[in-house]
Design a protein around this motif. Structure first.
Motif, mmCIF file in Angstrom:
data_model
loop_
_atom_site.group_PDB
_atom_site.id
_atom_site.type_symbol
_atom_site.label_atom_id
_atom_site.label_comp_id
_atom_site.label_asym_id
_atom_site.label_seq_id
_atom_site.Cartn_x
_atom_site.Cartn_y
_atom_site.Cartn_z
ATOM 1 N N ALA A 35 0.835 -1.200 0.000
ATOM 2 C CA ALA A 35 0.000 0.000 0.000
ATOM 3 C C ALA A 35 0.867 1.247 0.000
ATOM 4 O O ALA A 35 0.947 1.981 0.979
ATOM 5 N N VAL A 36 1.542 1.469 -1.109
ATOM 6 C CA VAL A 36 2.435 2.626 -1.253
ATOM 7 C C VAL A 36 1.878 3.557 -2.330
ATOM 8 O O VAL A 36 1.065 3.141 -3.170
ATOM 9 N N PRO A 37 2.281 4.832 -2.347
ATOM 10 C CA PRO A 37 1.807 5.758 -3.378
ATOM 11 C C PRO A 37 2.195 5.298 -4.775
ATOM 12 O O PRO A 37 3.235 4.653 -4.956
ATOM 13 N N SER A 38 1.381 5.649 -5.750
ATOM 14 C CA SER A 38 1.634 5.204 -7.123
ATOM 15 C C SER A 38 2.953 5.736 -7.663
ATOM 16 O O SER A 38 3.638 5.054 -8.435
ATOM 17 N N ASN A 39 3.345 6.944 -7.255
ATOM 18 C CA ASN A 39 4.588 7.505 -7.790
ATOM 19 C C ASN A 39 5.822 6.751 -7.303
ATOM 20 O O ASN A 39 6.867 6.773 -7.950
ATOM 21 N N VAL A 40 5.715 6.057 -6.171
ATOM 22 C CA VAL A 40 6.843 5.274 -5.662
ATOM 23 C C VAL A 40 7.131 4.088 -6.575
ATOM 24 O O VAL A 40 8.257 3.589 -6.628
ATOM 25 N N LEU A 41 6.116 3.645 -7.309
ATOM 26 C CA LEU A 41 6.271 2.479 -8.179
ATOM 27 C C LEU A 41 7.004 2.808 -9.473
ATOM 28 O O LEU A 41 7.306 1.906 -10.251
ATOM 29 N N ASN A 42 7.289 4.079 -9.720
ATOM 30 C CA ASN A 42 8.012 4.486 -10.915
ATOM 31 C C ASN A 42 9.464 3.991 -10.813
ATOM 32 O O ASN A 42 10.215 4.446 -9.937
ATOM 33 N N PRO A 43 9.895 3.077 -11.665
ATOM 34 C CA PRO A 43 11.244 2.514 -11.535
ATOM 35 C C PRO A 43 12.359 3.530 -11.721
ATOM 36 O O PRO A 43 13.458 3.352 -11.199
ATOM 37 N N SER A 44 12.092 4.616 -12.436
ATOM 38 C CA SER A 44 13.149 5.602 -12.680
ATOM 39 C C SER A 44 13.536 6.358 -11.413
ATOM 40 O O SER A 44 14.605 6.971 -11.354
ATOM 41 N N LEU A 45 12.681 6.327 -10.399
ATOM 42 C CA LEU A 45 12.994 7.032 -9.156
ATOM 43 C C LEU A 45 14.185 6.413 -8.434
ATOM 44 O O LEU A 45 14.804 7.051 -7.579
ATOM 45 N N LYS A 46 14.502 5.167 -8.774
ATOM 46 C CA LYS A 46 15.649 4.510 -8.159
ATOM 47 C C LYS A 46 16.970 4.938 -8.796
ATOM 48 O O LYS A 46 18.039 4.606 -8.301
ATOM 49 N N MET A 47 16.875 5.664 -9.899
ATOM 50 C CA MET A 47 18.075 6.132 -10.590
ATOM 51 C C MET A 47 18.556 7.448 -9.982
ATOM 52 O O MET A 47 17.807 8.134 -9.277
ATOM 53 N N SER A 48 19.782 7.831 -10.283
ATOM 54 C CA SER A 48 20.299 9.127 -9.854
ATOM 55 C C SER A 48 19.563 10.227 -10.616
ATOM 56 O O SER A 48 18.963 9.978 -11.678
ATOM 57 N N LEU A 49 19.617 11.469 -10.108
ATOM 58 C CA LEU A 49 18.938 12.574 -10.773
ATOM 59 C C LEU A 49 19.484 12.791 -12.181
ATOM 60 O O LEU A 49 18.730 13.092 -13.120
ATOM 61 N N ALA A 50 20.800 12.630 -12.341
ATOM 62 C CA ALA A 50 21.403 12.811 -13.666
ATOM 63 C C ALA A 50 20.873 11.769 -14.647
ATOM 64 O O ALA A 50 20.563 12.078 -15.805
ATOM 65 N N ARG A 51 20.767 10.528 -14.184
ATOM 66 C CA ARG A 51 20.269 9.466 -15.060
ATOM 67 C C ARG A 51 18.779 9.652 -15.370
ATOM 68 O O ARG A 51 18.326 9.338 -16.472
ATOM 69 N N GLN A 52 18.026 10.187 -14.423
ATOM 70 C CA GLN A 52 16.614 10.465 -14.685
ATOM 71 C C GLN A 52 16.469 11.516 -15.772
ATOM 72 O O GLN A 52 15.613 11.387 -16.666
ATOM 73 N N ARG A 53 17.295 12.580 -15.691
ATOM 74 C CA ARG A 53 17.250 13.623 -16.731
ATOM 75 C C ARG A 53 17.652 13.052 -18.083
ATOM 76 O O ARG A 53 17.045 13.382 -19.115
ATOM 77 N N TRP A 54 18.667 12.214 -18.109
ATOM 78 C CA TRP A 54 19.105 11.579 -19.360
ATOM 79 C C TRP A 54 17.990 10.709 -19.934
ATOM 80 O O TRP A 54 17.728 10.732 -21.141
ATOM 81 N N ARG A 55 17.312 9.976 -19.086
ATOM 82 C CA ARG A 55 16.240 9.091 -19.531
ATOM 83 C C ARG A 55 15.091 9.906 -20.133
ATOM 84 O O ARG A 55 14.535 9.540 -21.180
ATOM 85 N N ARG A 56 14.730 11.026 -19.487
ATOM 86 C CA ARG A 56 13.656 11.861 -20.019
ATOM 87 C C ARG A 56 14.053 12.489 -21.353
ATOM 88 O O ARG A 56 13.236 12.600 -22.277
#
Length: 235
Positions: free
Chosen positions: A199-220
């Protein structure tokens, strides 16, 4: 808000009342919290009409004691149904799940009564739910079970739940579980920690949140380039 704040943690434990777990609300849950306490327009209501094939079994299945047992079991499987939301000094809002609340019912949480007709059920919905949307905002989920005096063997069941913990699809799961438990022998309660872990928030299920901020920006960035290239080829 850190991801740790969105995970459940033990905040209190006593032999008499059991354990209390807490976590912060996610962004979507947070918005629905304010709607619930200010307007009450986001609550979801599911209405089922049940016809028992053997009317003599109706009072046993839908008697107050059996309904209370079934609802307690459902809450043990879906503990957010028995949770409460409390604002914090830092302007966040937290869920609290008290172990004893899973087997006990608050006043107004469970209603089992006989009605004379379908019109009386409609009156309850209008006067008690629609016209007073914030009156029961402290109760996350309410259950109404009405035995129809004009149609023996017919029961109308309503579930009202805060949108912060439910959606349209989840109503089918809630009803299926409730009616299954209602017509089955008692079952063992699952481990509370395991049920809360799901029973966790839906945004926690986003796998990209486990990445570093730099990698998240690269992915986007890569995703944006890929999207526009695909759209250009389709055009």
């Amino acid at each position: 808000m850190s991801s740790n704040a969105l995970q459940w943690s033990l905040v209190h434990s006593t032999p008499a009342e059991g354990r209390t777990f807490s976590r912060s609300l996610g962004p979507t849950e947070h918005s629905f919290y304010y709607d619930r306490i200010l307007n009450g327009t986001a609550d979801i209501i599911w209405h089922y009409i049940i016809e028992v094939t053997e009317p003599a079994q109706g009072p046993l299945l839908f008697g107050e004691q059996n309904v209370a047992r079934a609802w307690a079991t459902v809450k043990q499987h879906y503990p957010l149904l028995a949770s409460r939301m409390e604002p914090q000094p830092d302007d966040t809002v937290k869920f609290y799940v008290e172990e004893h609340a899973l087997s006990q019912h608050k006043q107004g949480e469970l209603t089992v009564r006989t009605v004379r007709s379908a019109d009386e059920v409609a009156t309850v919905i209008r006067d008690g739910i629609r016209d007073k949307p914030t009156e029961a905002s402290h109760i996350m989920t309410r259950v109404f079970v009405f035995a129809r005096a004009d149609k023996p063997g017919t029961y109308e069941v309503l579930f009202q739940a805060a949108h912060a913990i439910s959606d349209g699809i989840s109503g089918a799961t809630l009803a299926r579980t409730f009616f299954d438990v209602l017509s089955s022998p008692p079952i063992q309660a699952p481990a509370l920690e395991k049920r809360l872990a799901m029973a966790v928030p839906s945004n926690v299920l986003n796998p990209s949140l486990k990445m570093s901020l730099a990698r998240q920006r690269w992915r986007r960035a890569i995703g944006k380039v890929t999207f526009f290239n695909m759209r250009k080829r389709l055009a």
